[in-house]
Design an enzyme around this catalytic site. Structure first.
Site, PDB file in Angstrom:
ATOM      1  N   ASN A   9    -119.413  -1.894  -0.245  1.00  0.00           N
ATOM      2  CA  ASN A   9    -120.716  -2.065  -0.329  1.00  0.00           C
ATOM      3  C   ASN A   9    -120.987  -3.654  -0.486  1.00  0.00           C
ATOM      4  OD1 ASN A   9    -123.541  -2.146  -0.513  1.00  0.00           O
ATOM      5  ND2 ASN A   9    -123.543  -0.354  -2.023  1.00  0.00           N
ATOM      6  N   TRP A  10    -121.442  -4.294   0.320  1.00  0.00           N
ATOM      7  CA  TRP A  10    -121.666  -5.832   0.248  1.00  0.00           C
ATOM      8  C   TRP A  10    -123.023  -6.012  -0.582  1.00  0.00           C
ATOM      9  CZ3 TRP A  10    -119.577  -8.225   5.355  1.00  0.00           C
ATOM     10  CH2 TRP A  10    -117.989  -7.914   5.370  1.00  0.00           C
ATOM     11  N   LYS A  11    -123.904  -5.110  -0.613  1.00  0.00           N
ATOM     12  CA  LYS A  11    -125.399  -5.237  -0.989  1.00  0.00           C
ATOM     13  C   LYS A  11    -125.862  -6.430  -0.449  1.00  0.00           C
ATOM     14  CE  LYS A  11    -123.832  -2.494  -5.029  1.00  0.00           C
ATOM     15  NZ  LYS A  11    -123.934  -2.251  -6.575  1.00  0.00           N
ATOM     16  N   HIS A  95    -128.088   5.487  -2.553  1.00  0.00           N
ATOM     17  CA  HIS A  95    -127.544   4.474  -3.511  1.00  0.00           C
ATOM     18  C   HIS A  95    -128.351   4.506  -4.805  1.00  0.00           C
ATOM     19  CE1 HIS A  95    -125.892   1.287  -5.482  1.00  0.00           C
ATOM     20  NE2 HIS A  95    -124.671   1.599  -4.890  1.00  0.00           N
ATOM     21  N   GLU A  97    -129.339   2.169  -6.510  1.00  0.00           N
ATOM     22  CA  GLU A  97    -130.312   1.261  -6.469  1.00  0.00           C
ATOM     23  C   GLU A  97    -131.405   1.442  -5.769  1.00  0.00           C
ATOM     24  OE1 GLU A  97    -127.312  -1.699  -5.356  1.00  0.00           O
ATOM     25  OE2 GLU A  97    -126.480  -1.551  -7.354  1.00  0.00           O
ATOM     26  N   GLU A 167    -121.105   7.939  -8.207  1.00  0.00           N
ATOM     27  CA  GLU A 167    -121.393   6.723  -8.676  1.00  0.00           C
ATOM     28  C   GLU A 167    -122.118   6.516 -10.137  1.00  0.00           C
ATOM     29  OE1 GLU A 167    -120.815   3.053  -5.957  1.00  0.00           O
ATOM     30  OE2 GLU A 167    -122.832   3.912  -5.376  1.00  0.00           O
ATOM     31  N   GLY A 173    -121.762  -2.153 -11.516  1.00  0.00           N
ATOM     32  CA  GLY A 173    -122.087  -3.634 -11.694  1.00  0.00           C
ATOM     33  C   GLY A 173    -121.897  -3.794 -13.175  1.00  0.00           C
ATOM     34  N   SER A 208    -117.867  -0.397 -10.769  1.00  0.00           N
ATOM     35  CA  SER A 208    -116.738  -1.240 -11.266  1.00  0.00           C
ATOM     36  C   SER A 208    -115.224  -0.892 -11.002  1.00  0.00           C
ATOM     37  CB  SER A 208    -117.076  -1.349 -12.922  1.00  0.00           C
ATOM     38  OG  SER A 208    -118.277  -1.692 -12.984  1.00  0.00           O
ATOM     39  N   GLY A 229    -118.334  -2.197  -5.012  1.00  0.00           N
ATOM     40  CA  GLY A 229    -119.426  -3.074  -4.853  1.00  0.00           C
ATOM     41  C   GLY A 229    -118.748  -4.554  -5.022  1.00  0.00           C
ATOM     42  N   GLY A 230    -119.085  -5.247  -6.122  1.00  0.00           N
ATOM     43  CA  GLY A 230    -118.717  -6.482  -6.354  1.00  0.00           C
ATOM     44  C   GLY A 230    -117.048  -6.884  -5.929  1.00  0.00           C
TER      45      GLY A 230
HETATM   46  P1  13P Z   1    -119.801  -2.437  -8.299  1.00  0.00           P
HETATM   47  O1  13P Z   1    -118.243  -2.135  -7.965  1.00  0.00           O
HETATM   48  O2  13P Z   1    -120.223  -3.878  -8.423  1.00  0.00           O
HETATM   49  O3  13P Z   1    -119.800  -1.680  -9.754  1.00  0.00           O
HETATM   50  O4  13P Z   1    -121.023  -1.636  -7.440  1.00  0.00           O
HETATM   51  C1  13P Z   1    -120.500  -0.229  -7.225  1.00  0.00           C
HETATM   52  C2  13P Z   1    -121.499   0.378  -6.109  1.00  0.00           C
HETATM   53  O5  13P Z   1    -122.783   0.350  -6.346  1.00  0.00           O
HETATM   54  C3  13P Z   1    -121.076   0.535  -4.838  1.00  0.00           C
HETATM   55  O6  13P Z   1    -122.061   1.119  -4.153  1.00  0.00           O
END
Ligand code: 13P
Length: 248
Positions: A9-11, A95, A97, A167, A173, A208, A229-230
């Site tokens: 997930n590149w956000k 998600h 977020e 998640e 994050g 993470s 994510g990251g």
């Molecule tokens: P991180 O891996 O950056 O914690 O993000 C997880 C995430 O929200 C994937 O959708």
């Protein structure tokens, strides 16, 4: 074990060139992900570039969000049909977020899940508890209620054809990853909520995930992959994570 799925997930990161480069790198190395479904979720405006970059490779593409509606006067929205039309096969729904920052309710998330399936996409339903909810012992209650909202709308059979991503909000994050035992315990609860059909449903963990912690998480019996994510923004790190699933 179900066929592993590693999703990136590149956000809201990067520009069109970065997106194409990252996708091309993954496409070039897809042989190293044999037996694993690797899917990336770029920002919507970069989807077409990424679809082109991964063409003729085993890397799949999905969207981070979609509308619950099929078409119409919904300024700024993107439908599942539009995503399918440009080459997406997956979409994230719910998600945290989006639930937290954009006030998406479990009912709305269920409607998006339903629309995704009706429009030929595989939805990845994201669920997870906040830190406060975990501390108050409400983890299972919160997660199962988020899933139940979707089951109520689409039925358990359809829910089980999608993917569920656990998640925990406190692990997203933050660098604070759930321990393999914590993740496995919640995945086992979800698996039992899904009953006999849930054995074939892919349950993936996110929060993470990095190459250094993914191996122990992926070794758990009810964890079929990861939503990253990251670490998915770095081609070699993300590839390493996917390769851990090949080994094991
Ligand atoms: P991180 O891996 O950056 O914690 O993000 C997880 C995430 O929200 C994937 O959708």
């Amino acid at each position: 074990m179900n066929k592993p799925l590693i999703a990136g997930n590149w956000k809201m990161h990067g520009n069109a060139d970065n997106a194409a480069e990252l996708a091309k790198h993954l496409a070039l190395h897809d042989i190293t992900f044999a037996g694993v479904d690797v899917v990336v979720f770029p920002p919507a405006v970069h989807l077409e570039r990424v679809v082109v970059a991964v063409a003729n490779s085993a890397v799949g593409v999905g969207a981070q969000n979609m509308s619950q509606w099929a078409s119409g006067a919904y300024t700024g929205e993107i439908s599942g049909d539009m995503l399918k039309d440009i080459g997406c096969h997956y979409v994230l729904v719910g998600h945290s977020e989006r639930r937290i920052l954009f006030a998406e309710s479990s009912q709305l998330v269920a409607e998006k899940f339903d629309a995704a399936q009706k429009q030929g996409l595989t939805p990845i339903l994201c669920v997870g508890e906040s830190l406060q909810q975990r501390q108050q012992g409400q983890t299972v209650e919160v997660v199962t209620a988020q899933i139940a909202a979707v089951i109520n709308l689409v039925g358990i059979e359809n829910l089980c054809k999608g993917v569920v991503a656990y998640e925990p909000v406190w692990a997203i994050g933050t660098g604070e990853v759930a321990s393999p035992e914590q993740a496995q315990a919640v995945h086992a609860e979800i698996r039992s909520q899904l009953g006999s059909q849930g054995a074939n449903t892919r349950l993936i963990y996110g929060g993470s995930v990095k190459a250094s912690n993914a191996g122990a998480i992926f070794a758990q019996p009810d964890i079929d992959g990861g939503l990253v994510g990251g670490a998915s923004l770095e081609a070699t790190e993300f590839s390493k994570i996917a390769q851990l699933m090949v080994q094991g």
